[in-house]
Write a protein that holds these residues in place. Structure first.
Motif, PDB file in Angstrom:
ATOM      1  N   ASP A 115      52.766 113.374   7.191  1.00 48.45           N
ATOM      2  CA  ASP A 115      52.496 112.209   8.020  1.00 48.45           C
ATOM      3  C   ASP A 115      51.004 111.903   8.049  1.00 48.45           C
ATOM      4  OD1 ASP A 115      53.270 110.097   9.597  1.00 48.45           O
ATOM      5  OD2 ASP A 115      53.050 111.229  11.471  1.00 48.45           O
ATOM      6  N   THR A 116      50.172 112.927   8.013  1.00 55.81           N
ATOM      7  CA  THR A 116      48.725 112.700   8.010  1.00 55.81           C
ATOM      8  C   THR A 116      48.262 112.074   6.696  1.00 55.81           C
ATOM      9  OG1 THR A 116      48.331 114.938   7.192  1.00 55.81           O
ATOM     10  CG2 THR A 116      48.293 114.631   9.572  1.00 55.81           C
ATOM     11  N   LEU A 117      49.029 112.280   5.608  1.00 50.15           N
ATOM     12  CA  LEU A 117      48.687 111.689   4.312  1.00 50.15           C
ATOM     13  C   LEU A 117      49.221 110.269   4.168  1.00 50.15           C
ATOM     14  CD1 LEU A 117      49.448 114.745   2.017  1.00 50.15           C
ATOM     15  CD2 LEU A 117      47.209 113.938   2.733  1.00 50.15           C
ATOM     16  N   GLY A 118      50.021 109.845   5.126  1.00 45.69           N
ATOM     17  CA  GLY A 118      50.586 108.498   5.061  1.00 45.69           C
ATOM     18  C   GLY A 118      51.957 108.470   4.415  1.00 45.69           C
ATOM     19  N   LEU A 119      52.525 109.578   4.093  1.00 49.02           N
ATOM     20  CA  LEU A 119      53.861 109.612   3.509  1.00 49.02           C
ATOM     21  C   LEU A 119      54.893 109.724   4.624  1.00 49.02           C
ATOM     22  CD1 LEU A 119      53.226 112.155   0.628  1.00 49.02           C
ATOM     23  CD2 LEU A 119      53.362 109.681   0.444  1.00 49.02           C
ATOM     24  N   LYS A 120      55.997 109.020   4.428  1.00 52.65           N
ATOM     25  CA  LYS A 120      57.046 109.060   5.441  1.00 52.65           C
ATOM     26  C   LYS A 120      58.354 109.436   4.770  1.00 52.65           C
ATOM     27  CE  LYS A 120      54.869 105.841   8.490  1.00 52.65           C
ATOM     28  NZ  LYS A 120      54.988 104.740   9.355  1.00 52.65           N
ATOM     29  N   THR A 121      59.266 109.969   5.560  1.00 51.74           N
ATOM     30  CA  THR A 121      60.558 110.367   5.010  1.00 51.74           C
ATOM     31  C   THR A 121      61.403 109.118   4.758  1.00 51.74           C
ATOM     32  OG1 THR A 121      61.444 110.666   7.229  1.00 51.74           O
ATOM     33  CG2 THR A 121      60.604 112.614   6.124  1.00 51.74           C
ATOM     34  N   SER A 122      62.174 109.192   3.726  1.00 49.72           N
ATOM     35  CA  SER A 122      63.011 108.063   3.341  1.00 49.72           C
ATOM     36  C   SER A 122      64.235 108.003   4.250  1.00 49.72           C
ATOM     37  CB  SER A 122      63.447 108.230   1.892  1.00 49.72           C
ATOM     38  OG  SER A 122      64.421 107.287   1.566  1.00 49.72           O
ATOM     39  N   VAL A 123      64.578 106.770   4.651  1.00 48.84           N
ATOM     40  CA  VAL A 123      65.753 106.574   5.498  1.00 48.84           C
ATOM     41  C   VAL A 123      66.969 106.282   4.621  1.00 48.84           C
ATOM     42  CG1 VAL A 123      66.663 105.275   7.476  1.00 48.84           C
ATOM     43  CG2 VAL A 123      64.203 105.586   7.222  1.00 48.84           C
ATOM     44  N   GLU A 124      66.757 105.689   3.449  1.00 47.95           N
ATOM     45  CA  GLU A 124      67.838 105.364   2.531  1.00 47.95           C
ATOM     46  C   GLU A 124      68.218 106.590   1.712  1.00 47.95           C
ATOM     47  OE1 GLU A 124      66.462 102.211   0.083  1.00 47.95           O
ATOM     48  OE2 GLU A 124      65.985 100.923   1.781  1.00 47.95           O
ATOM     49  N   PRO A 125      69.486 106.710   1.374  1.00 43.71           N
ATOM     50  CA  PRO A 125      69.879 107.836   0.515  1.00 43.71           C
ATOM     51  C   PRO A 125      69.363 107.621  -0.903  1.00 43.71           C
ATOM     52  CG  PRO A 125      71.772 106.427   0.961  1.00 43.71           C
ATOM     53  CD  PRO A 125      70.637 105.883   1.776  1.00 43.71           C
ATOM     54  N   PRO A 126      69.218 108.676  -1.641  1.00 43.90           N
ATOM     55  CA  PRO A 126      68.719 108.530  -3.011  1.00 43.90           C
ATOM     56  C   PRO A 126      69.739 107.791  -3.893  1.00 43.90           C
ATOM     57  CG  PRO A 126      69.332 110.801  -2.585  1.00 43.90           C
ATOM     58  CD  PRO A 126      69.478 110.065  -1.290  1.00 43.90           C
ATOM     59  N   GLN A 127      69.240 107.070  -4.884  1.00 48.90           N
ATOM     60  CA  GLN A 127      70.109 106.316  -5.785  1.00 48.90           C
ATOM     61  C   GLN A 127      70.051 106.945  -7.161  1.00 48.90           C
ATOM     62  OE1 GLN A 127      68.736 102.306  -5.724  1.00 48.90           O
ATOM     63  NE2 GLN A 127      69.358 101.963  -3.614  1.00 48.90           N
ATOM     64  N   LYS A 128      71.177 106.881  -7.842  1.00 48.97           N
ATOM     65  CA  LYS A 128      71.286 107.449  -9.178  1.00 48.97           C
ATOM     66  C   LYS A 128      70.896 106.388 -10.192  1.00 48.97           C
ATOM     67  CE  LYS A 128      74.459 109.819 -12.212  1.00 48.97           C
ATOM     68  NZ  LYS A 128      75.836 110.331 -12.391  1.00 48.97           N
ATOM     69  N   LEU A 129      70.008 106.740 -11.076  1.00 53.17           N
ATOM     70  CA  LEU A 129      69.580 105.818 -12.126  1.00 53.17           C
ATOM     71  C   LEU A 129      70.299 106.187 -13.413  1.00 53.17           C
ATOM     72  CD1 LEU A 129      65.734 105.815 -11.488  1.00 53.17           C
ATOM     73  CD2 LEU A 129      67.389 104.091 -10.774  1.00 53.17           C
ATOM     74  N   THR A 130      70.823 105.228 -14.064  1.00 55.31           N
ATOM     75  CA  THR A 130      71.482 105.458 -15.351  1.00 55.31           C
ATOM     76  C   THR A 130      70.748 104.683 -16.418  1.00 55.31           C
ATOM     77  OG1 THR A 130      73.023 103.676 -14.914  1.00 55.31           O
ATOM     78  CG2 THR A 130      73.751 105.888 -14.342  1.00 55.31           C
ATOM     79  N   VAL A 131      70.621 105.303 -17.550  1.00 57.36           N
ATOM     80  CA  VAL A 131      69.928 104.696 -18.673  1.00 57.36           C
ATOM     81  C   VAL A 131      70.938 104.500 -19.791  1.00 57.36           C
ATOM     82  CG1 VAL A 131      68.039 104.932 -20.316  1.00 57.36           C
ATOM     83  CG2 VAL A 131      67.801 105.791 -17.967  1.00 57.36           C
TER      84      VAL A 131
END
Length: 137
Positions: A115-131
């Protein structure tokens, strides 16, 4: 007359002092004590005692080796005790450090640090990327 009688009675009562003369052995003669009598007239003669000298030296040497061995064993025991105390102390340090790491790597602690670095936890679930193969070229 009474003084003379009294003097005669006192002379009879007084024991005669004896002259005590101590005889000292001559300078070259060994005094007769238990050890010398034992060697001269006892079980062990002077010749037998001189024949036993190598054995006595051997027994004395073995006694010295035994004493040295005992001292070395006691030193080893002291070293083992000292090292076991050090191992216990290092084990406690390891357990303390491991517990601190487990605490600091929890999600809430990591979130506080980032939090001190400005990073926040993601509220959205991770998404799968397909190539696909077409996208690669």
């Amino acid at each position: 007359m009474s003084n003379r009688l009294r003097a005669e009675i006192l002379e009879e009562i007084e024991p005669e002092k004896e002259l005590i003369v101590e005889e000292k052995p001559p300078a070259g003669k060994i005094p007769d004590n238990f050890f010398t009598l034992f060697l001269k007239k006892g079980v062990v003669s002077t010749e037998a005692a001189t024949r036993m000298l190598p054995f006595m030296f051997f027994v004395a040497f073995l006694a010295m080796v035994y004493i040295a061995n005992r001292h070395m064993a006691e030193n080893n025991i002291r070293d083992i005790d000292k090292l076991s105390k050090q191992v216990k102390e290092l084990s406690w340090d390891y357990k303390t450090t491991k517990a601190e790491l487990a605490y600091k790597s929890t999600l809430s602690e990591v979130a506080k640090k980032t939090d001190t670095l400005g990073l926040k936890t993601s509220v959205e679930p991770p998404q799968k990327l397909t190539v696909t193969e077409e996208d690669e070229h």
